[in-house]
Design a protein around this motif. Structure first.
Motif, PDB file in Angstrom:
ATOM      1  N   ILE A  28      -8.237   3.456   2.919  1.00 16.73           N
ATOM      2  CA  ILE A  28      -7.673   2.190   3.398  1.00 16.73           C
ATOM      3  C   ILE A  28      -8.772   1.164   3.601  1.00 16.73           C
ATOM      4  O   ILE A  28      -8.664   0.012   3.177  1.00 16.73           O
TER       5      ILE A  28
ATOM      6  N   LEU B  86      -5.656  -0.240  -7.602  1.00 18.12           N
ATOM      7  CA  LEU B  86      -5.273  -1.509  -6.979  1.00 18.12           C
ATOM      8  C   LEU B  86      -5.168  -2.541  -8.084  1.00 18.12           C
ATOM      9  O   LEU B  86      -6.111  -2.721  -8.868  1.00 18.12           O
TER      10      LEU B  86
ATOM     11  N   TYR C 140       0.862  -1.182   0.000  1.00 17.46           N
ATOM     12  CA  TYR C 140       0.000   0.000   0.000  1.00 17.46           C
ATOM     13  C   TYR C 140       0.898   1.232   0.000  1.00 17.46           C
ATOM     14  O   TYR C 140       1.531   1.560   1.012  1.00 17.46           O
TER      15      TYR C 140
END
Length: 398
Positions: free
Chosen positions: A124, A93, A41
C-alpha cells in the motif's frame, strides 16, 4: 532561378493549410496540477477475485472516463487470482482515460513482482508513494476493496503470514501464492493507517465490518472522510457504473455514492435487501471521543454491567459478533437529558449520511446510528482493544 508569383502563392497556400491542420490536431497538454485523483485499490488474491474483477470492468466502462487532458485522474491497482491460488499474479497500477477517438486506454504506471501481496502495508505504501511522486493534485480519494473485519486484530497482530486459515480476517485478507489458501495475509488497523503516506480526501471501504468508531478515529489524521459498512457487504458491493460520475466528474460527492448504494439494495428483495452504510467526517471525531470518555467515566458501573445480547449487533455469526451500534450502547446507560443531548450532538456532527435496509440477510437491524463499536463484556479482544487509539481516548475498556 526566380519562382513565378503564382507558384509562390501556391506554396503559401499549402503552408497555411498545413498550419491549420496542425492546429486542428493539436493535443491539449495535461494540467500540471490535477483537480481530483481517484484510486481503486483491489486486494483480490482471494475468493473475491471474480467480483473485484467485475467491479474493475464496470469502473473502466463507466459513462464518465476522464480524458488524459482532464484535471481528473482515474487509477486502478489490482491483484487478482486468475487461475488458482497457487499461480502468482503480477499486480499492476494503471491509469484509465479516454483518448481522442473515444476509446478507453489503460496506461501502466507501476508493475510489481509476481506474487506480491496487496494486503500488505509495504505494498500500500509503495503504490501510494508512487502516485504521490507522479502527480500533483488538489484532492485524492481511495476505494479499498477486499475482505475485512474492521479493527479486529490480524493473526499474530502483524502482516506476516499466520500459518493457518484464520477468521476473522482483519483488513485486506489475501491468500499466499506459495501455499494456496493455507496461509493468509492481513493488516492491523493502525498499520493500515500508518502505511498511507499522504493526506486523503476520503477512503471508501468496499469491505465488510469497516464501519466502526474505532476505524474512523484511527483514520482521522490521514483522511477527511470515510465511507463504510457497519455489517457485511454483499459480494456485488458498490455500483461502479456511477462511481466516477460522483467522485470525479462532480466534486467528490461521496454522499451520492453512499445514497446510491443504499437505494440499490433497498429496492431488492429477499437476502439481497441487505445494506448498512454511512459517511463520517473524521476531523470531527475528537469531540465524540471526549464526550464518550466523560459518559463512560460517569457511568462506569453500568457500562461494565452491559449485557451485549441487549445491544444491536451487526454480526450474523459468532465470529463476527464484536460490532455493536454505538448509540444503542449508550441506550443501555441511564443518561440524563444533558448527557443525551451532548452525545447526540457530537454524533450528529460526525455523521454526514447513514442508512440501512433494516436487515443483513437473516439479521434484523432495529437500531442504527452509523457507527459500530466494540461492546463491554464481550471480553475476547479486551487486551488488544486497550491498544487502539479510540479506547485510549475514551477508556471504554479499562
Amino acid at each position: 532561378m526566380k519562382i513565378p508569383a503564382v507558384k509562390i502563392l501556391e506554396i503559401a497556400a499549402i503552408i497555411c493549410a498545413m498550419a491549420a491542420a496542425a492546429a486542428c490536431c493539436k493535443v491539449e497538454p495535461e494540467p500540471e496540477v490535477k483537480d481530483r485523483i481517484l484510486l481503486y485499490y483491489g486486494a483480490g488474491f482471494n475468493d473475491l477475485s471474480a467480483e473485484i474483477s467485475a467491479d474493475i470492468s464496470q469502473l473502466c466502462s463507466s459513462d464518465y472516463i476522464p480524458e488524459k487532458s482532464s484535471g481528473n485522474v482515474l487509477l486502478v491497482f489490482q491483484n487478482l487470482a486468475e487461475k488458482n491460488y497457487l499461480t502468482p499474479y503480477t499486480p499492476v497500477l494503471y491509469r484509465v482515460y479516454r483518448n481522442r477517438s473515444g476509446e478507453t486506454v489503460k496506461e501502466t504506471l507501476l508493475t510489481l513482482e509476481p506474487g506480491t501481496i496487496a494486503a500488505s502495508v509495504s505494498t500500500i505504501n509503495r503504490v501510494l508513494s508512487h502516485i504521490k511522486s507522479t502527480f500533483v493534485y488538489n484532492t485524492f480519494g481511495m476505494i479499498f476493496s477486499s475482505h475485512a473485519t474492521g479493527w479486529l486484530p490480524a493473526a499474530g497482530n502483524t502482516e506476516n503470514p499466520s500459518g493457518k486459515t484464520v477468521s476473522p480476517l482483519s483488513i485486506g485478507n489475501e491468500f499466499s501464492p506459495e501455499t494456496g489458501t493455507k496461509v493468509q495475509y492481513e493488516m492491523d488497523l493502525d498499520d493500515f493507517a500508518d502505511a498511507i503516506p499522504m493526506h486523503l480526501d476520503y477512503i471508501l471501504f468496499d469491505a465488510c465490518f469497516m464501519g466502526g468508531v474505532e476505524v474512523a478515529y484511527e483514520l482521522k489524521d490521514v483522511c477527511d472522510r470515510v465511507a463504510f459498512s457497519q455489517a457485511e457487504v454483499l459480494a456485488d458491493g458498490f455500483d461502479y457504473t456511477t462511481v466516477t460520475e460522483y467522485l470525479l466528474k462532480s466534486d467528490s460527492d461521496l454522499e451520492g455514492v453512499c445514497r446510491a448504494y443504499y437505494e440499490h439494495y433497498d429496492k431488492l428483495t429477499g437476502e439481497y435487501h441487505s445494506a448498512t452504510v454511512s459517511l463520517v467526517e473524521c476531523s470531527r471525531m475528537d469531540r465524540l471521543a471526549q464526550t464518550c470518555k466523560e459518559i463512560y467515566g460517569k457511568h462506569r458501573d453500568e457500562l461494565d454491567s452491559i449485557n451485549p445480547d441487549d445491544v444491536q449487533c451487526f454480526g450474523r455469526h459468532k465470529i463476527h459478533q464484536y460490532f455493536y451500534d454505538l448509540e444503542d450502547i449508550m441506550n443501555q446507560l441511564t443518561l440524563d437529558q444533558a448527557e443525551k443531548e451532548q452525545f447526540g450532538s457530537a454524533l450528529d456532527e460526525c455523521i454526514i449520511y447513514a442508512a440501512t435496509t433494516g436487515r443483513m440477510v437473516n439479521l434484523k437491524i432495529d437500531k442504527f446510528c452509523g457507527l459500530s463499536s466494540y461492546c463491554p463484556n464481550r471480553l475476547t479482544y479486551d487486551d488488544f482493544y486497550r491498544t487502539l487509539s479510540w479506547n485510549q481516548a475514551t477508556n471504554m475498556i479499562q
